[in-house]
Design an enzyme around this catalytic site. Structure first.
Site, PDB file in Angstrom:
ATOM      1  N   ASP A  13       0.810  -1.224   0.000  1.00 54.52           N
ATOM      2  CA  ASP A  13       0.000   0.000   0.000  1.00 54.52           C
ATOM      3  C   ASP A  13       0.841   1.272   0.000  1.00 54.52           C
ATOM      4  O   ASP A  13       0.415   2.307   0.508  1.00 54.52           O
ATOM      5  CB  ASP A  13      -0.960   0.024   1.218  1.00 54.52           C
ATOM      6  CG  ASP A  13      -1.788  -1.236   1.293  1.00 54.52           C
ATOM      7  OD1 ASP A  13      -2.264  -1.675   0.242  1.00 54.52           O
ATOM      8  OD2 ASP A  13      -1.946  -1.788   2.398  1.00 54.52           O
ATOM      9  N   LYS A  16       2.353   2.226  -5.200  1.00 53.68           N
ATOM     10  CA  LYS A  16       3.080   1.783  -6.407  1.00 53.68           C
ATOM     11  C   LYS A  16       2.287   2.079  -7.678  1.00 53.68           C
ATOM     12  O   LYS A  16       2.854   2.497  -8.684  1.00 53.68           O
ATOM     13  CB  LYS A  16       3.363   0.273  -6.329  1.00 53.68           C
ATOM     14  CG  LYS A  16       4.295  -0.098  -5.200  1.00 53.68           C
ATOM     15  CD  LYS A  16       4.422  -1.597  -5.037  1.00 53.68           C
ATOM     16  CE  LYS A  16       3.192  -2.276  -4.493  1.00 53.68           C
ATOM     17  NZ  LYS A  16       2.843  -1.980  -3.095  1.00 53.68           N
ATOM     18  N   GLY A  40      -4.153  -4.058  -4.566  1.00 54.89           N
ATOM     19  CA  GLY A  40      -5.097  -3.049  -5.049  1.00 54.89           C
ATOM     20  C   GLY A  40      -4.279  -1.835  -5.425  1.00 54.89           C
ATOM     21  O   GLY A  40      -3.822  -1.106  -4.557  1.00 54.89           O
ATOM     22  N   HIS A  41      -4.029  -1.653  -6.694  1.00 52.60           N
ATOM     23  CA  HIS A  41      -3.206  -0.526  -7.143  1.00 52.60           C
ATOM     24  C   HIS A  41      -4.118   0.618  -7.586  1.00 52.60           C
ATOM     25  O   HIS A  41      -4.884   0.481  -8.528  1.00 52.60           O
ATOM     26  CB  HIS A  41      -2.261  -0.967  -8.264  1.00 52.60           C
ATOM     27  CG  HIS A  41      -1.192  -1.892  -7.770  1.00 52.60           C
ATOM     28  ND1 HIS A  41      -0.284  -2.507  -8.584  1.00 52.60           N
ATOM     29  CD2 HIS A  41      -0.879  -2.279  -6.509  1.00 52.60           C
ATOM     30  CE1 HIS A  41       0.532  -3.246  -7.836  1.00 52.60           C
ATOM     31  NE2 HIS A  41       0.180  -3.125  -6.586  1.00 52.60           N
ATOM     32  N   THR A  42      -4.019   1.726  -6.852  1.00 56.27           N
ATOM     33  CA  THR A  42      -4.932   2.839  -7.082  1.00 56.27           C
ATOM     34  C   THR A  42      -4.272   3.915  -7.931  1.00 56.27           C
ATOM     35  O   THR A  42      -3.155   4.346  -7.645  1.00 56.27           O
ATOM     36  CB  THR A  42      -5.367   3.438  -5.719  1.00 56.27           C
ATOM     37  OG1 THR A  42      -5.850   2.372  -4.914  1.00 56.27           O
ATOM     38  CG2 THR A  42      -6.450   4.477  -5.884  1.00 56.27           C
ATOM     39  N   GLN A 224       2.373  -5.769  -3.309  1.00 56.51           N
ATOM     40  CA  GLN A 224       2.636  -5.887  -1.871  1.00 56.51           C
ATOM     41  C   GLN A 224       3.943  -5.142  -1.531  1.00 56.51           C
ATOM     42  O   GLN A 224       4.290  -4.205  -2.231  1.00 56.51           O
ATOM     43  CB  GLN A 224       2.693  -7.364  -1.419  1.00 56.51           C
ATOM     44  CG  GLN A 224       1.340  -8.057  -1.425  1.00 56.51           C
ATOM     45  CD  GLN A 224       0.935  -8.569  -2.783  1.00 56.51           C
ATOM     46  OE1 GLN A 224       1.701  -9.196  -3.485  1.00 56.51           O
ATOM     47  NE2 GLN A 224      -0.286  -8.310  -3.192  1.00 56.51           N
TER      48      GLN A 224
END
Ligand code: IMP
Length: 423
Positions: A13, A16, A40-42, A224
């Site tokens: 988190d 990235k 979960g790549h935002t 991660q």
């Protein structure tokens, strides 16, 4: 042309997705090398927030090819949802998104096994994302897994059935109450497989070799963070893949001597989601403020993230293990408004001061030793130039660079693409 890597240096988190998106304009290929939909790549731009789980974060750039590498585990059902969300952007997915035949598949029963395993552990649970990650990597290393390339064989459904039957027997073995309707789960799974089969499958190591030969620029995207690495993380409270630099070699087939820059991403403070030790965790108002201002909720599970000061002992360890060449500090804006900023520079480990990460960092053995620095009060979120950064933030950055012996090249001051300061 060397391959650059981008990795998270903490417990995931770090942001990235945002940085890959910012850097993609300089690359021809973005390749994910490990993990799966636990990530979960935002990304945020043009006022819209996008969350990607398996699809690489370069997907929105016109010219970039995105590869899901052999080290990744794919849940066809979640993958289909990601693709559905992308439909409105009219991207040419068939040519922009390529999938390694050697990537492993997450079956519905892998997810059930994850749930059963966690339930059976009680208080000692890992706090997994329940996406079936552990059981899928277990089948991979146990040489039982199903791969994307299997879907091109005529007998893949037989292979599926045999594995799913075995999983059902294993779920029974756990002796915990897991309610499920496998037929219903399979209906979604088979529908999703059909859609997956319409995408382009490749021998990604060959594709990447040819791309390197043709001088294409490749960025390997990690998921991660280093402290969740299966070997070097806070085991057993880790994920099941190699999240550190070596994972890009095994997860894409990139030889070590072809690695170029290693971009290490870290937050100006620390967060962790799930169980496991976290020496600088704060249980007070300061930690609660970080969580609130930083909107620290998991992009995949929505769980609140645990928050604390920056842990330099752990960060140095991650920088060394990965051979980081350039650092990127995220969420500096979240620390605005604190009178004092603390940085953990050493641990008190069973009564002795240590500056390396010991084998066991459980709270009963380790307490953080802090250096206090002056905070800053300016709202950084509208800043775009490095000369706008407050003096005390520059002191913080200078201190970190000196300690980590690696330059901090980007300071992020908000989630949007534009809120990115180059140094
Ligand atoms: P798993 O990867 O779902 O098996 O979860 C193992 C541990 O890694 C749990 O503590 C999760 O919360 C954590 N984890 C997995 N993926 C991520 C991520 O993308 N960000 C942060 N933590 C993660």
């Amino acid at each position: 042309m060397a391959v650059d890597l981008l990795l998270g240096l903490q417990w995931g988190d770090e942001g990235k997705g945002k940085i890959v998106d910012v850097l993609t304009k300089d690359y021809d290929i973005i390749a994910r090398f490990q993990g799966g939909p636990n990530a979960g790549h935002t990304l945020e731009f043009d006022g819209i927030k996008h969350v990607l789980h398996t699809i690489p974060s370069g997907i929105f750039h016109e010219n970039a090819i995105n590869i899901v590498g052999n080290g990744v585990v794919i849940d066809p059902v979640i993958f289909k949802k990601e693709l559905d969300n992308l439909k409105k952007f009219n991207l040419d997915i068939k040519s922009k998104l390529l999938i390694s035949r050697k990537a492993h598949l997450i079956l519905p029963t892998h997810r059930l096994l994850d749930a059963a395993s966690e339930a059976s552990k009680g208080k000692a649970k890992i706090g997994s994302t329940l996406k079936g990650i552990g059981p899928t990597y277990m089948d991979k290393t146990g040489r039982n897994g199903m791969r994307v390339g299997d879907l091109e064989l005529n007998n893949w459904q037989e292979k599926y059935r045999a594995l799913a039957n075995k999983h059902e027997a294993m779920i029974d073995y756990y002796d915990v109450a897991i309610e499920y309707d496998l037929r219903e789960l399979e209906t979604d799974f088979f529908k999703a497989i059909k859609e997956l089969k319409e995408l382009t499958f490749i021998d990604s190591e060959e594709h990447l070799y040819q791309a390197q030969k043709a001088n294409q620029k490749i960025l390997a995207e990690g998921a991660q963070g280093s402290l969740l690495d299966i070997d070097f993380g806070t085991y057993p409270y880790v994920t099941s893949s190699t999240t550190t630099a070596a994972g890009a070699c095994t997860g894409l087939g990139i030889p070590p001597n072809k690695i170029g820059d290693v971009f290490g991403i870290f937050k100006a403070y620390t967060t962790r989601v799930g169980s496991g030790p976290f020496p600088t965790e704060l249980f007070d108002e300061v930690g609660a403020t970080m969580g609130k201002v930083g909107n620290e909720f998991g992009a995949t599970t929505g769980r609140p993230r645990r928050c604390g000061w920056l842990d330099l002992v752990a960060l140095k360890y991650a920088v060394r293990i990965n051979g980081v060449t350039k650092l990127m500090m995220m969420k500096a804006d979240v620390l605005s408004g604190f009178d004092k900023i603390k940085v953990c520079t050493a641990y008190n480990y069973k009564g002795t001061e240590v500056t390396h990460l010991p084998y066991n960092i459980e709270a009963e053995n380790v307490s953080p030793i802090y250096r206090e620095m002056k905070g800053w009060s300016e709202d950084l979120t509208t800043f775009t130039q490095k000369d706008q950064l407050p003096e005390t933030l520059n002191e913080y950055i200078d201190f970190l660079e000196k300690e980590l012996e690696v330059p901090i090249k980007i300071v992020s001051v908000g989630p949007d693409r534009t809120q990115t300061i180059l140094r």
